[in-house]
Enzyme design. Structure first.
Site, mmCIF file in Angstrom:
data_model
loop_
_atom_site.group_PDB
_atom_site.id
_atom_site.type_symbol
_atom_site.label_atom_id
_atom_site.label_comp_id
_atom_site.label_asym_id
_atom_site.label_seq_id
_atom_site.Cartn_x
_atom_site.Cartn_y
_atom_site.Cartn_z
ATOM 1 N N GLY A 12 0.775 -1.234 0.000
ATOM 2 C CA GLY A 12 0.000 0.000 0.000
ATOM 3 C C GLY A 12 0.804 1.279 0.000
ATOM 4 O O GLY A 12 0.306 2.328 0.417
ATOM 5 N N LYS A 15 3.369 1.413 -5.086
ATOM 6 C CA LYS A 15 4.199 0.767 -6.114
ATOM 7 C C LYS A 15 3.574 0.852 -7.493
ATOM 8 O O LYS A 15 4.262 1.112 -8.484
ATOM 9 C CB LYS A 15 4.429 -0.714 -5.774
ATOM 10 C CG LYS A 15 5.300 -0.992 -4.591
ATOM 11 C CD LYS A 15 5.617 -2.474 -4.464
ATOM 12 C CE LYS A 15 4.393 -3.356 -4.442
ATOM 13 N NZ LYS A 15 3.518 -3.087 -3.280
ATOM 14 N N LYS A 37 3.844 -8.082 -14.014
ATOM 15 C CA LYS A 37 3.437 -8.363 -12.634
ATOM 16 C C LYS A 37 3.566 -9.871 -12.447
ATOM 17 O O LYS A 37 2.725 -10.641 -12.921
ATOM 18 C CB LYS A 37 1.996 -7.915 -12.405
ATOM 19 C CG LYS A 37 1.507 -8.083 -10.971
ATOM 20 C CD LYS A 37 1.940 -6.945 -10.091
ATOM 21 C CE LYS A 37 1.318 -7.053 -8.707
ATOM 22 N NZ LYS A 37 1.708 -5.945 -7.827
#
Length: 242
Positions: A12, A15, A37
């Protein structure tokens, strides 16, 4: 091969917004950029994930998600709970090498912090960065507690021989408190270098054009922006902070 890994001091911290900013300024220069990802957790099939935000903010379509798990846990724990194979970072490293052929920049956004586990063997994004020989952008918070988290992250990187590309504050508020203003100088001391960027709080809600402008203002020249850490430091300390 041109690869940057983006990690955080914890979850949180911004990024995804920083990844999108790096992608946006690169794409705006006409340079090819790909975003990866390795594992997305806390998002079900058909739901928008981090790469959807990156694609929207940066205006790019070359994004790759290699695994997805519904529970908001570490990739290793989320895969175990879902009864699915874990993310194999050696396979991710191979794919990233292929994607980075030529002059293409590949941005790899990790999950959570540097040492979050991706499998039961304890493989982390730090291992992936080391295998790739990639420098790491560390995204941190501005507030109380960030100095310890940042120092621990940088110490773990140094211990593993992972190069630091820069420290970026992921969300800077309009009204920073005393701790935030004081932390700017101490974050630079911990990193032994000036900040590599500061992005404004709420940047993820901007439209693409506004976001690109914010990214250019908020990233250092090494990343294609115009951020001046000395000017920023002076501006936040101008109220008599020491």
């Amino acid at each position: 091969m041109s690869v940057l890994v983006i990690t955080g001091t914890c979850t949180g911290v911004g990024k995804t917004v920083v990844t999108a900013a790096l992608a946006a300024v690169t794409a705006a220069r006409g340079a090819p950029v790909t975003v990866v990802k390795p594992g997305q957790s806390g998002v079900g099939d058909g739901e928008p994930g981090d790469l959807d935000d990156v694609a929207r903010l940066a205006g790019i379509g070359d994004v790759h998600e290699f695994a997805r798990f519904p529970d908001p846990l570490s990739p290793a724990a989320a895969a175990r709970r879902a009864g699915l194979p874990p993310v194999r970072l050696p396979d991710v490293a191979k794919r990233v090498r292929e994607l980075s052929a030529g002059n293409r920049l590949v941005l790899v956004e990790g999950a959570g912090g540097l040492l979050v586990r991706y499998d039961e063997e304890g493989t982390t994004i730090a291992d992936l960065a080391r295998w790739l020989g990639a420098a790491v952008v560390v995204v941190t918070r501005p507030g109380l507690g960030t100095l310890n988290h940042t120092a621990l992250t940088l110490e773990a990187m140094a211990h593993r021989g992972v190069q630091l590309a820069g420290v970026v504050i992921g969300a800077w508020p309009d009204e920073p408190d005393l701790a935030m203003r004081s932390n700017v100088r101490d974050l630079e001391t911990i990193a032994a270098r000036p900040l590599a960027g500061v992005l404004p709080e709420g940047a993820g809600a901007l439209g693409p054009a506004e976001f690109l402008a914010a990214a250019r203002r908020g990233l250092a020249p090494a990343f294609g922006g115009g951020f001046d850490p000395a000017t920023f430091r002076d501006s936040v300390l101008e109220k008599g902070d020491t």
